[in-house]
Design an enzyme around this catalytic site. Structure first.
Site, PDB file in Angstrom:
ATOM      1  N   MET A  77       0.833  -1.208   0.000  1.00  0.00           N
ATOM      2  CA  MET A  77       0.000   0.000   0.000  1.00  0.00           C
ATOM      3  C   MET A  77       0.858   1.244   0.000  1.00  0.00           C
ATOM      4  O   MET A  77       1.593   1.476  -0.924  1.00  0.00           O
ATOM      5  CB  MET A  77      -0.955  -0.041   1.181  1.00  0.00           C
ATOM      6  CG  MET A  77      -2.292  -0.619   0.753  1.00  0.00           C
ATOM      7  SD  MET A  77      -3.689   0.025   1.610  1.00  0.00           S
ATOM      8  CE  MET A  77      -3.821  -1.030   2.993  1.00  0.00           C
ATOM      9  N   CYS A  78       0.870   2.022   1.023  1.00  0.00           N
ATOM     10  CA  CYS A  78       1.513   3.336   1.160  1.00  0.00           C
ATOM     11  C   CYS A  78       0.460   4.420   0.952  1.00  0.00           C
ATOM     12  O   CYS A  78      -0.471   4.237   0.187  1.00  0.00           O
ATOM     13  CB  CYS A  78       2.643   3.628   0.169  1.00  0.00           C
ATOM     14  SG  CYS A  78       4.112   2.639   0.456  1.00  0.00           S
TER      15      CYS A  78
END
Lengths: 298, 227
Positions: A1-2
Protein backbone atom coordinates in the site's frame (compact mmCIF):
# COMPACT_ATOMS: atom_id res chain seq x y z
CA UNK A 1 0.00 0.00 0.00
CA UNK A 2 1.51 3.34 1.16
CA UNK A 3 -0.26 6.64 1.53
CA UNK A 4 0.55 9.90 -0.16
CA UNK A 5 -0.62 13.38 0.68
CA UNK A 6 0.31 16.64 -0.97
CA UNK A 7 -0.73 20.23 -0.72
CA UNK A 8 0.18 23.08 -3.06
CA UNK A 9 -1.09 26.40 -1.80
CA UNK A 10 -2.32 29.13 -4.10
CA UNK A 11 -3.61 31.33 -1.29
CA UNK A 12 -0.71 32.85 0.66
CA UNK A 13 -2.87 33.35 3.74
CA UNK A 14 -2.88 29.57 4.22
CA UNK A 15 0.93 29.28 4.23
CA UNK A 16 1.34 29.46 8.02
CA UNK A 17 -1.07 26.49 8.31
CA UNK A 18 0.63 24.26 5.73
CA UNK A 19 2.23 21.97 8.33
CA UNK A 20 -0.95 21.67 10.33
CA UNK A 21 -3.03 20.72 7.28
CA UNK A 22 -0.40 18.29 6.01
CA UNK A 23 -0.09 16.63 9.42
CA UNK A 24 -3.82 15.99 9.55
CA UNK A 25 -3.75 14.53 6.05
CA UNK A 26 -0.70 12.40 6.84
CA UNK A 27 -2.09 10.92 10.04
CA UNK A 28 -5.34 10.02 8.23
CA UNK A 29 -3.25 7.83 5.90
CA UNK A 30 -1.71 5.83 8.78
CA UNK A 31 -3.47 2.58 7.92
CA UNK A 32 -2.06 2.72 4.40
CA UNK A 33 1.48 2.93 5.76
CA UNK A 34 2.34 2.50 9.44
CA UNK A 35 6.03 1.60 8.97
CA UNK A 36 7.53 5.02 8.51
CA UNK A 37 6.55 8.51 7.50
CA UNK A 38 8.10 11.62 6.08
CA UNK A 39 7.39 15.05 4.74
CA UNK A 40 9.06 17.48 2.42
CA UNK A 41 8.16 21.05 3.18
CA UNK A 42 8.92 24.02 0.96
CA UNK A 43 9.41 27.01 3.23
CA UNK A 44 10.91 30.45 3.03
CA UNK A 45 13.98 31.48 1.10
CA UNK A 46 16.94 33.64 2.12
CA UNK A 47 18.83 35.26 -0.75
CA UNK A 48 22.13 33.55 -1.46
CA UNK A 49 21.59 30.96 1.25
CA UNK A 50 20.94 27.24 0.87
CA UNK A 51 19.60 24.66 3.29
CA UNK A 52 20.86 21.15 3.87
CA UNK A 53 18.66 18.85 5.90
CA UNK A 54 20.78 16.25 7.68
CA UNK A 55 19.88 13.30 9.86
CA UNK A 56 21.79 11.41 12.49
CA UNK A 57 20.92 8.49 14.75
CA UNK A 58 23.31 10.06 17.25
CA UNK A 59 22.50 13.75 16.98
CA UNK A 60 23.95 14.82 20.36
CA UNK A 61 27.42 13.77 19.30
CA UNK A 62 27.16 14.49 15.59
CA UNK A 63 25.55 17.93 15.78
CA UNK A 64 27.46 19.32 18.82
CA UNK A 65 30.45 20.84 17.04
CA UNK A 66 29.26 20.42 13.48
CA UNK A 67 28.91 24.14 12.66
CA UNK A 68 32.49 24.85 13.77
CA UNK A 69 33.90 21.77 12.06
CA UNK A 70 32.02 22.43 8.84
CA UNK A 71 32.75 26.19 8.79
CA UNK A 72 36.44 25.43 9.20
CA UNK A 73 36.35 22.81 6.46
CA UNK A 74 34.62 24.94 3.83
CA UNK A 75 35.72 28.39 5.03
CA UNK A 76 32.28 29.96 5.27
CA UNK A 77 29.85 30.49 8.14
CA UNK A 78 27.29 27.75 8.76
CA UNK A 79 24.26 27.84 11.04
CA UNK A 80 22.45 24.82 12.42
CA UNK A 81 18.85 24.46 13.55
CA UNK A 82 18.31 21.09 15.23
CA UNK A 83 14.96 19.32 15.06
CA UNK A 84 15.12 15.97 16.88
CA UNK A 85 17.14 13.50 14.74
CA UNK A 86 17.33 16.04 11.94
CA UNK A 87 18.99 19.42 11.59
CA UNK A 88 18.88 22.11 8.95
CA UNK A 89 22.19 23.70 8.03
CA UNK A 90 22.16 27.10 6.37
CA UNK A 91 25.13 28.25 4.37
CA UNK A 92 26.08 30.16 1.24
CA UNK A 93 24.37 28.55 -1.73
CA UNK A 94 27.59 28.26 -3.74
CA UNK A 95 29.07 26.09 -0.97
CA UNK A 96 26.52 23.27 -1.14
CA UNK A 97 28.63 20.70 -2.94
CA UNK A 98 31.69 21.54 -0.83
CA UNK A 99 29.56 21.14 2.29
CA UNK A 100 28.21 17.78 1.09
CA UNK A 101 31.73 16.56 0.52
CA UNK A 102 32.94 17.88 3.89
CA UNK A 103 30.00 16.33 5.77
CA UNK A 104 30.77 12.97 4.23
CA UNK A 105 34.33 13.19 5.54
CA UNK A 106 33.57 14.79 8.92
CA UNK A 107 30.50 12.70 9.81
CA UNK A 108 30.42 9.58 7.60
CA UNK A 109 27.40 8.15 9.41
CA UNK A 110 25.23 11.20 9.01
CA UNK A 111 22.65 11.25 6.20
CA UNK A 112 21.92 14.20 3.95
CA UNK A 113 18.19 14.25 3.32
CA UNK A 114 17.99 17.18 0.94
CA UNK A 115 19.58 20.38 -0.22
CA UNK A 116 18.12 23.42 -1.87
CA UNK A 117 17.00 26.96 -1.27
CA UNK A 118 13.68 26.14 0.37
CA UNK A 119 13.21 22.37 0.84
CA UNK A 120 13.45 20.60 4.19
CA UNK A 121 12.83 16.86 4.54
CA UNK A 122 11.98 15.05 7.75
CA UNK A 123 11.48 11.29 7.81
CA UNK A 124 11.75 8.50 10.33
CA UNK A 125 10.57 5.00 11.12
CA UNK A 126 7.36 4.90 13.17
CA UNK A 127 3.69 5.77 13.06
CA UNK A 128 2.88 8.93 11.10
CA UNK A 129 1.45 10.66 14.17
CA UNK A 130 4.64 10.00 16.14
CA UNK A 131 6.88 11.08 13.28
CA UNK A 132 4.85 14.28 12.78
CA UNK A 133 4.92 15.00 16.52
CA UNK A 134 8.66 14.49 17.02
CA UNK A 135 9.43 17.06 14.31
CA UNK A 136 6.53 19.35 15.26
CA UNK A 137 5.43 19.37 11.62
CA UNK A 138 2.13 21.05 12.49
CA UNK A 139 4.00 24.25 13.41
CA UNK A 140 5.74 24.49 10.02
CA UNK A 141 4.66 26.94 7.34
CA UNK A 142 5.41 26.91 3.66
CA UNK A 143 4.18 27.18 0.09
CA UNK A 144 3.76 23.48 -0.63
CA UNK A 145 4.51 20.14 0.95
CA UNK A 146 4.37 16.41 0.32
CA UNK A 147 3.96 13.62 2.84
CA UNK A 148 4.19 9.85 2.70
CA UNK A 149 3.23 6.95 4.94
CA UNK A 150 5.10 3.79 4.04
CA UNK A 151 4.15 0.13 3.97
CA UNK A 152 7.51 -1.27 2.88
CA UNK A 153 7.85 -3.67 -0.04
CA UNK A 154 11.04 -3.19 -2.05
CA UNK A 155 13.54 -2.34 0.71
CA UNK A 156 13.91 -2.46 4.49
CA UNK A 157 12.01 -0.37 7.04
CA UNK A 158 14.74 2.16 7.78
CA UNK A 159 15.12 5.92 7.85
CA UNK A 160 16.78 5.94 4.44
CA UNK A 161 14.06 3.70 3.01
CA UNK A 162 11.38 6.18 4.08
CA UNK A 163 10.02 8.73 1.64
CA UNK A 164 10.31 11.49 0.41
CA UNK A 165 13.49 11.03 -1.60
CA UNK A 166 15.46 14.01 -2.78
CA UNK A 167 17.99 13.56 -5.55
CA UNK A 168 18.37 17.14 -6.76
CA UNK A 169 18.25 20.64 -5.32
CA UNK A 170 14.76 21.43 -4.02
CA UNK A 171 13.39 18.28 -5.67
CA UNK A 172 11.59 15.46 -3.97
CA UNK A 173 9.46 12.49 -4.85
CA UNK A 174 7.11 10.14 -3.02
CA UNK A 175 5.77 6.92 -4.46
CA UNK A 176 2.99 4.44 -3.97
CA UNK A 177 3.73 1.23 -5.83
CA UNK A 178 6.80 -0.74 -6.78
CA UNK A 179 9.21 -0.37 -9.67
CA UNK A 180 10.45 -3.53 -11.33
CA UNK A 181 13.32 -2.16 -13.44
CA UNK A 182 15.01 -0.15 -10.69
CA UNK A 183 18.19 -2.22 -10.58
CA UNK A 184 19.04 -1.82 -14.26
CA UNK A 185 18.03 1.84 -14.22
CA UNK A 186 20.14 2.45 -11.09
CA UNK A 187 23.19 1.02 -12.88
CA UNK A 188 22.51 3.18 -15.92
CA UNK A 189 22.07 6.36 -13.90
CA UNK A 190 25.14 5.68 -11.75
CA UNK A 191 27.21 5.27 -14.90
CA UNK A 192 26.08 8.78 -15.79
CA UNK A 193 27.31 10.05 -12.42
CA UNK A 194 23.91 10.34 -10.76
CA UNK A 195 24.03 10.11 -6.96
CA UNK A 196 21.86 7.27 -5.59
CA UNK A 197 22.35 6.39 -1.94
CA UNK A 198 20.02 3.47 -1.17
CA UNK A 199 18.79 0.20 -2.67
CA UNK A 200 15.26 1.56 -2.69
CA UNK A 201 13.24 1.50 -5.93
CA UNK A 202 11.67 4.91 -5.36
CA UNK A 203 15.00 6.65 -5.03
CA UNK A 204 15.81 5.44 -8.54
CA UNK A 205 12.56 6.98 -9.78
CA UNK A 206 13.48 10.25 -8.06
CA UNK A 207 17.00 10.14 -9.46
CA UNK A 208 15.64 9.52 -12.93
CA UNK A 209 13.49 12.66 -12.76
CA UNK A 210 16.37 14.74 -11.35
CA UNK A 211 18.67 13.45 -14.07
CA UNK A 212 16.16 14.41 -16.77
CA UNK A 213 15.72 17.88 -15.25
CA UNK A 214 19.50 18.34 -14.99
CA UNK A 215 19.58 17.62 -18.70
CA UNK A 216 17.18 20.41 -19.45
CA UNK A 217 13.76 18.79 -19.13
CA UNK A 218 10.98 20.61 -17.33
CA UNK A 219 9.19 18.84 -14.49
CA UNK A 220 6.36 18.05 -16.89
CA UNK A 221 8.72 16.59 -19.53
CA UNK A 222 10.60 14.57 -16.92
CA UNK A 223 7.33 13.07 -15.71
CA UNK A 224 6.38 12.25 -19.31
CA UNK A 225 9.74 10.49 -19.73
CA UNK A 226 9.14 8.45 -16.58
CA UNK A 227 6.13 6.86 -18.31
CA UNK A 228 8.47 5.52 -21.02
CA UNK A 229 11.40 4.49 -18.85
CA UNK A 230 9.94 3.18 -15.61
CA UNK A 231 8.41 -0.27 -15.41
CA UNK A 232 6.11 -1.19 -12.55
CA UNK A 233 3.34 0.32 -10.52
CA UNK A 234 3.49 3.91 -9.53
CA UNK A 235 1.59 6.89 -8.42
CA UNK A 236 4.20 9.64 -8.00
CA UNK A 237 3.86 13.01 -6.39
CA UNK A 238 6.80 15.28 -7.06
CA UNK A 239 7.85 18.63 -5.65
CA UNK A 240 10.22 21.23 -7.05
CA UNK A 241 11.12 24.67 -5.70
CA UNK A 242 7.97 26.22 -7.09
CA UNK A 243 6.09 23.27 -8.59
CA UNK A 244 4.03 20.24 -7.74
CA UNK A 245 3.37 17.31 -10.08
CA UNK A 246 1.45 14.03 -10.20
CA UNK A 247 1.71 11.07 -12.55
CA UNK A 248 0.27 7.52 -12.51
CA UNK A 249 1.40 4.50 -14.50
CA UNK A 250 -0.81 3.25 -17.37
CA UNK A 251 -2.45 0.51 -15.25
CA UNK A 252 -3.24 3.00 -12.48
CA UNK A 253 -4.13 0.51 -9.77
CA UNK A 254 -2.53 2.66 -7.06
CA UNK A 255 -5.22 5.02 -5.88
CA UNK A 256 -5.21 8.79 -6.21
CA UNK A 257 -7.66 11.58 -5.59
CA UNK A 258 -7.10 15.25 -6.30
CA UNK A 259 -8.94 18.36 -5.23
CA UNK A 260 -8.57 21.92 -6.43
CA UNK A 261 -10.03 25.19 -5.22
CA UNK A 262 -8.97 28.82 -5.61
CA UNK A 263 -6.89 28.31 -2.46
CA UNK A 264 -5.01 25.06 -3.12
CA UNK A 265 -4.36 21.89 -5.09
CA UNK A 266 -4.43 18.81 -2.87
CA UNK A 267 -3.52 15.18 -3.41
CA UNK A 268 -4.54 12.17 -1.33
CA UNK A 269 -4.28 8.42 -1.82
CA UNK A 270 -7.85 8.43 -0.59
CA UNK A 271 -10.56 11.05 -0.28
CA UNK A 272 -10.44 10.58 3.51
CA UNK A 273 -7.15 12.50 3.56
CA UNK A 274 -8.83 15.57 2.09
CA UNK A 275 -12.00 15.85 4.16
CA UNK A 276 -10.74 18.48 6.60
CA UNK A 277 -9.39 20.88 3.99
CA UNK A 278 -11.16 24.24 3.86
CA UNK A 279 -13.88 24.39 1.22
CA UNK A 280 -13.51 20.73 0.22
CA UNK A 281 -17.30 20.43 -0.18
CA UNK A 282 -17.15 22.80 -3.13
CA UNK A 283 -13.74 21.76 -4.49
CA UNK A 284 -13.28 20.20 -7.90
CA UNK A 285 -12.49 16.60 -6.90
CA UNK A 286 -11.27 14.06 -9.45
CA UNK A 287 -9.23 10.93 -9.97
CA UNK A 288 -6.09 11.66 -12.02
CA UNK A 289 -6.09 9.76 -15.32
CA UNK A 290 -3.53 7.02 -16.03
CA UNK A 291 -0.40 8.03 -18.03
CA UNK A 292 -1.31 11.67 -17.67
CA UNK A 293 1.02 14.28 -16.24
CA UNK A 294 -0.44 16.94 -13.98
CA UNK A 295 1.63 19.79 -12.62
CA UNK A 296 1.23 23.20 -11.13
CA UNK A 297 3.73 26.04 -10.74
CA UNK A 298 3.79 29.09 -8.54
CA UNK B 1 -36.40 8.49 8.49
CA UNK B 2 -33.60 7.07 10.65
CA UNK B 3 -30.43 9.17 10.77
CA UNK B 4 -27.06 7.71 11.63
CA UNK B 5 -24.03 9.92 12.30
CA UNK B 6 -21.04 7.94 11.12
CA UNK B 7 -18.48 10.33 12.60
CA UNK B 8 -20.09 10.11 16.04
CA UNK B 9 -21.30 6.53 16.21
CA UNK B 10 -18.85 4.48 14.15
CA UNK B 11 -18.82 2.23 11.13
CA UNK B 12 -19.51 -1.16 12.70
CA UNK B 13 -22.56 0.10 14.53
CA UNK B 14 -23.99 1.43 11.27
CA UNK B 15 -23.43 -1.74 9.29
CA UNK B 16 -24.78 -3.89 12.14
CA UNK B 17 -27.94 -1.78 12.32
CA UNK B 18 -28.48 -1.84 8.56
CA UNK B 19 -27.75 -5.55 8.28
CA UNK B 20 -30.31 -6.28 11.02
CA UNK B 21 -33.13 -4.91 8.86
CA UNK B 22 -35.26 -7.56 7.14
CA UNK B 23 -38.26 -7.81 4.83
CA UNK B 24 -40.69 -6.93 7.66
CA UNK B 25 -38.86 -3.83 8.92
CA UNK B 26 -40.77 -0.58 9.44
CA UNK B 27 -37.53 1.41 9.32
CA UNK B 28 -37.34 1.62 5.57
CA UNK B 29 -35.58 4.98 5.12
CA UNK B 30 -32.09 5.67 6.43
CA UNK B 31 -29.74 8.58 6.16
CA UNK B 32 -26.01 8.29 6.85
CA UNK B 33 -24.40 11.61 7.68
CA UNK B 34 -20.68 12.50 7.91
CA UNK B 35 -19.33 9.65 5.76
CA UNK B 36 -16.06 11.62 5.28
CA UNK B 37 -14.65 9.14 2.81
CA UNK B 38 -14.96 6.12 5.12
CA UNK B 39 -14.63 2.61 3.75
CA UNK B 40 -17.22 -0.19 3.68
CA UNK B 41 -20.32 1.96 4.19
CA UNK B 42 -23.66 0.10 3.94
CA UNK B 43 -22.25 -3.30 3.02
CA UNK B 44 -23.98 -6.66 3.13
CA UNK B 45 -27.53 -5.30 3.35
CA UNK B 46 -30.43 -7.65 2.67
CA UNK B 47 -33.70 -5.77 3.07
CA UNK B 48 -35.90 -3.56 0.87
CA UNK B 49 -34.75 -0.36 2.59
CA UNK B 50 -33.55 2.95 1.22
CA UNK B 51 -30.22 4.28 2.45
CA UNK B 52 -28.94 7.72 1.52
CA UNK B 53 -25.30 8.54 2.20
CA UNK B 54 -24.85 12.29 2.57
CA UNK B 55 -21.38 12.76 1.12
CA UNK B 56 -18.44 10.94 -0.48
CA UNK B 57 -17.22 7.51 0.55
CA UNK B 58 -14.03 5.44 0.38
CA UNK B 59 -13.50 1.83 -0.67
CA UNK B 60 -16.21 -0.83 -1.08
CA UNK B 61 -19.35 1.22 -0.47
CA UNK B 62 -22.59 -0.80 -0.88
CA UNK B 63 -20.74 -4.07 -1.41
CA UNK B 64 -22.65 -7.36 -1.59
CA UNK B 65 -25.96 -5.52 -1.67
CA UNK B 66 -29.24 -7.41 -1.82
CA UNK B 67 -32.64 -5.72 -2.19
CA UNK B 68 -31.63 -2.35 -0.72
CA UNK B 69 -31.58 0.95 -2.61
CA UNK B 70 -28.43 2.83 -1.68
CA UNK B 71 -27.87 6.35 -2.90
CA UNK B 72 -24.59 8.23 -2.42
CA UNK B 73 -24.79 12.01 -2.62
CA UNK B 74 -21.13 12.34 -3.52
CA UNK B 75 -18.37 10.30 -5.13
CA UNK B 76 -17.22 6.81 -4.20
CA UNK B 77 -13.81 5.16 -3.92
CA UNK B 78 -12.73 1.83 -5.41
CA UNK B 79 -15.04 -1.18 -5.52
CA UNK B 80 -18.49 0.35 -5.14
CA UNK B 81 -21.32 -2.24 -5.21
CA UNK B 82 -18.80 -5.02 -5.56
CA UNK B 83 -20.50 -8.39 -5.88
CA UNK B 84 -23.99 -6.87 -5.73
CA UNK B 85 -26.75 -9.51 -5.93
CA UNK B 86 -29.88 -7.35 -6.29
CA UNK B 87 -31.24 -3.92 -5.42
CA UNK B 88 -30.12 -0.53 -6.71
CA UNK B 89 -27.05 1.59 -6.04
CA UNK B 90 -27.01 5.18 -7.31
CA UNK B 91 -23.91 7.36 -7.20
CA UNK B 92 -24.46 11.06 -7.79
CA UNK B 93 -20.77 11.79 -8.39
CA UNK B 94 -17.87 9.76 -9.80
CA UNK B 95 -16.78 6.22 -9.02
CA UNK B 96 -13.18 5.04 -8.73
CA UNK B 97 -11.75 1.72 -9.96
CA UNK B 98 -13.68 -1.53 -10.40
CA UNK B 99 -17.19 -0.22 -9.80
CA UNK B 100 -19.71 -3.08 -9.77
CA UNK B 101 -16.97 -5.70 -10.00
CA UNK B 102 -18.21 -9.32 -10.08
CA UNK B 103 -21.83 -8.16 -9.55
CA UNK B 104 -24.46 -10.88 -10.01
CA UNK B 105 -27.57 -8.71 -10.22
CA UNK B 106 -29.26 -5.42 -9.43
CA UNK B 107 -28.66 -2.02 -10.98
CA UNK B 108 -25.68 0.28 -10.42
CA UNK B 109 -26.11 3.84 -11.68
CA UNK B 110 -23.13 6.21 -11.75
CA UNK B 111 -24.14 9.74 -12.69
CA UNK B 112 -20.57 10.98 -13.11
CA UNK B 113 -17.61 9.06 -14.55
CA UNK B 114 -16.31 5.65 -13.57
CA UNK B 115 -12.57 5.03 -13.77
CA UNK B 116 -10.69 1.88 -14.77
CA UNK B 117 -12.00 -1.68 -14.63
CA UNK B 118 -15.68 -0.72 -14.30
CA UNK B 119 -17.77 -3.92 -14.28
CA UNK B 120 -14.75 -6.22 -14.26
CA UNK B 121 -15.90 -9.85 -14.22
CA UNK B 122 -19.56 -8.76 -14.13
CA UNK B 123 -21.87 -11.76 -13.72
CA UNK B 124 -25.35 -10.38 -14.31
CA UNK B 125 -25.35 -6.88 -12.84
CA UNK B 126 -26.62 -3.96 -14.93
CA UNK B 127 -24.42 -0.87 -14.81
CA UNK B 128 -25.37 2.50 -16.29
CA UNK B 129 -22.67 5.20 -16.34
CA UNK B 130 -23.85 8.66 -17.36
CA UNK B 131 -20.28 9.84 -18.00
CA UNK B 132 -17.17 8.01 -19.23
CA UNK B 133 -15.49 4.78 -18.14
CA UNK B 134 -11.77 4.02 -17.90
CA UNK B 135 -9.54 1.31 -19.33
CA UNK B 136 -10.04 -2.46 -19.02
CA UNK B 137 -13.72 -2.09 -18.23
CA UNK B 138 -15.84 -5.26 -18.17
CA UNK B 139 -12.72 -7.42 -18.41
CA UNK B 140 -13.94 -11.04 -18.48
CA UNK B 141 -17.54 -9.84 -18.21
CA UNK B 142 -19.78 -12.89 -18.11
CA UNK B 143 -23.35 -11.62 -18.00
CA UNK B 144 -25.33 -8.42 -17.55
CA UNK B 145 -25.30 -5.06 -19.30
CA UNK B 146 -22.85 -2.18 -19.14
CA UNK B 147 -24.32 1.04 -20.56
CA UNK B 148 -22.07 4.07 -21.06
CA UNK B 149 -23.48 7.42 -22.17
CA UNK B 150 -20.01 8.91 -22.61
CA UNK B 151 -16.79 7.32 -23.88
CA UNK B 152 -15.02 4.07 -23.00
CA UNK B 153 -11.25 3.79 -22.40
CA UNK B 154 -8.78 1.23 -23.72
CA UNK B 155 -9.46 -2.50 -23.98
CA UNK B 156 -13.22 -2.52 -23.41
CA UNK B 157 -14.58 -6.02 -22.77
CA UNK B 158 -11.26 -7.84 -22.98
CA UNK B 159 -11.78 -11.63 -22.86
CA UNK B 160 -15.49 -11.17 -22.25
CA UNK B 161 -18.11 -13.90 -22.27
CA UNK B 162 -21.79 -13.00 -22.66
CA UNK B 163 -22.00 -9.55 -21.02
CA UNK B 164 -23.37 -6.82 -23.34
CA UNK B 165 -21.82 -3.38 -23.67
CA UNK B 166 -23.68 -0.36 -25.01
CA UNK B 167 -21.61 2.77 -25.59
CA UNK B 168 -22.94 6.05 -26.93
CA UNK B 169 -19.61 7.84 -27.31
CA UNK B 170 -16.27 6.65 -28.58
CA UNK B 171 -14.43 3.48 -27.58
CA UNK B 172 -10.69 4.09 -27.36
CA UNK B 173 -9.98 0.44 -28.13
CA UNK B 174 -11.67 -2.94 -27.83
CA UNK B 175 -10.06 -5.71 -25.80
CA UNK B 176 -9.18 -9.17 -27.08
CA UNK B 177 -12.18 -11.02 -28.51
CA UNK B 178 -14.52 -8.02 -28.08
CA UNK B 179 -16.23 -6.76 -31.23
CA UNK B 180 -18.96 -4.38 -32.31
CA UNK B 181 -22.23 -6.23 -32.83
CA UNK B 182 -25.51 -5.61 -34.53
CA UNK B 183 -28.11 -3.74 -32.48
CA UNK B 184 -31.27 -5.82 -32.82
CA UNK B 185 -34.78 -4.87 -31.59
CA UNK B 186 -34.40 -6.92 -28.40
CA UNK B 187 -31.28 -4.94 -27.53
CA UNK B 188 -33.10 -1.65 -28.09
CA UNK B 189 -35.74 -2.88 -25.64
CA UNK B 190 -33.17 -3.84 -22.99
CA UNK B 191 -31.42 -0.52 -23.39
CA UNK B 192 -34.63 1.51 -23.31
CA UNK B 193 -35.62 -0.09 -20.01
CA UNK B 194 -32.16 0.42 -18.46
CA UNK B 195 -31.92 4.06 -19.54
CA UNK B 196 -35.35 4.76 -18.09
CA UNK B 197 -34.55 3.07 -14.79
CA UNK B 198 -31.25 4.93 -14.58
CA UNK B 199 -32.85 8.32 -15.24
CA UNK B 200 -30.63 8.76 -18.28
CA UNK B 201 -31.59 11.24 -20.96
CA UNK B 202 -30.48 9.30 -24.03
CA UNK B 203 -32.06 7.39 -26.89
CA UNK B 204 -31.24 3.69 -27.38
CA UNK B 205 -30.68 4.31 -31.09
CA UNK B 206 -27.66 6.52 -30.28
CA UNK B 207 -25.69 3.59 -28.87
CA UNK B 208 -23.49 0.91 -30.38
CA UNK B 209 -23.44 -2.61 -29.02
CA UNK B 210 -20.26 -4.57 -28.28
CA UNK B 211 -19.77 -8.11 -27.07
CA UNK B 212 -17.82 -11.32 -27.36
CA UNK B 213 -16.61 -12.66 -30.72
CA UNK B 214 -16.58 -16.05 -28.91
CA UNK B 215 -13.19 -16.99 -30.31
CA UNK B 216 -11.44 -17.39 -26.95
CA UNK B 217 -14.01 -19.63 -25.22
CA UNK B 218 -12.06 -22.83 -25.83
CA UNK B 219 -8.35 -23.28 -26.15
CA UNK B 220 -7.17 -22.97 -29.70
CA UNK B 221 -3.47 -22.98 -30.42
CA UNK B 222 -3.96 -20.33 -33.11
CA UNK B 223 -5.11 -17.96 -30.37
CA UNK B 224 -2.13 -18.60 -28.09
CA UNK B 225 -1.04 -14.97 -28.42
CA UNK B 226 -4.36 -13.72 -27.11
CA UNK B 227 -4.63 -15.83 -23.97
Amino acid sequence: MCGIVGLFLKDKSLEPQLGEMLTDMLVTMTDRGPDSAGIAIYGSETDGQAKLTIQSDNGDADFATLTDDLSAAIGTPVSLRRNDTHAVLELASDQVSAARQAIRELRPNMRIMSDGEVIEIYKEVGLPKDVAARFDVSKMGGTHGIGHTRMATESAVTTEGAHPFSTGADQCLVHNGSLSNHNSLRRRLKRDGVRIESMNDTEVGAAFLSWRMQNGASLGQALEDSLDELDGFFTFVVGTKDGFGVVRDPIACKPAVMAETDQYVAFGSEYRALVNLPGIEDAKVWEPEPSTVYFWNH
Amino acid sequence: MQTYDLAADGLRGMNTLLQEQNNETNQTAWEIVNPRGSHAIAVGLDAPIEVTVKGSTGYYCAGMNQQATIKVEGSVGPGVAENMMSGTVIIEGDASQYAGATGHGGLLVIKGNASSRCGISMKGIDIVVHGNIGHMSAFMGQAGNLVVLGDAGDALGDSCYEARFFVRGSVKSLGADCIEKEMRPEHIEILKDLLERAGADAKPEEFKRYGSARQLYNFDVDNAQAY
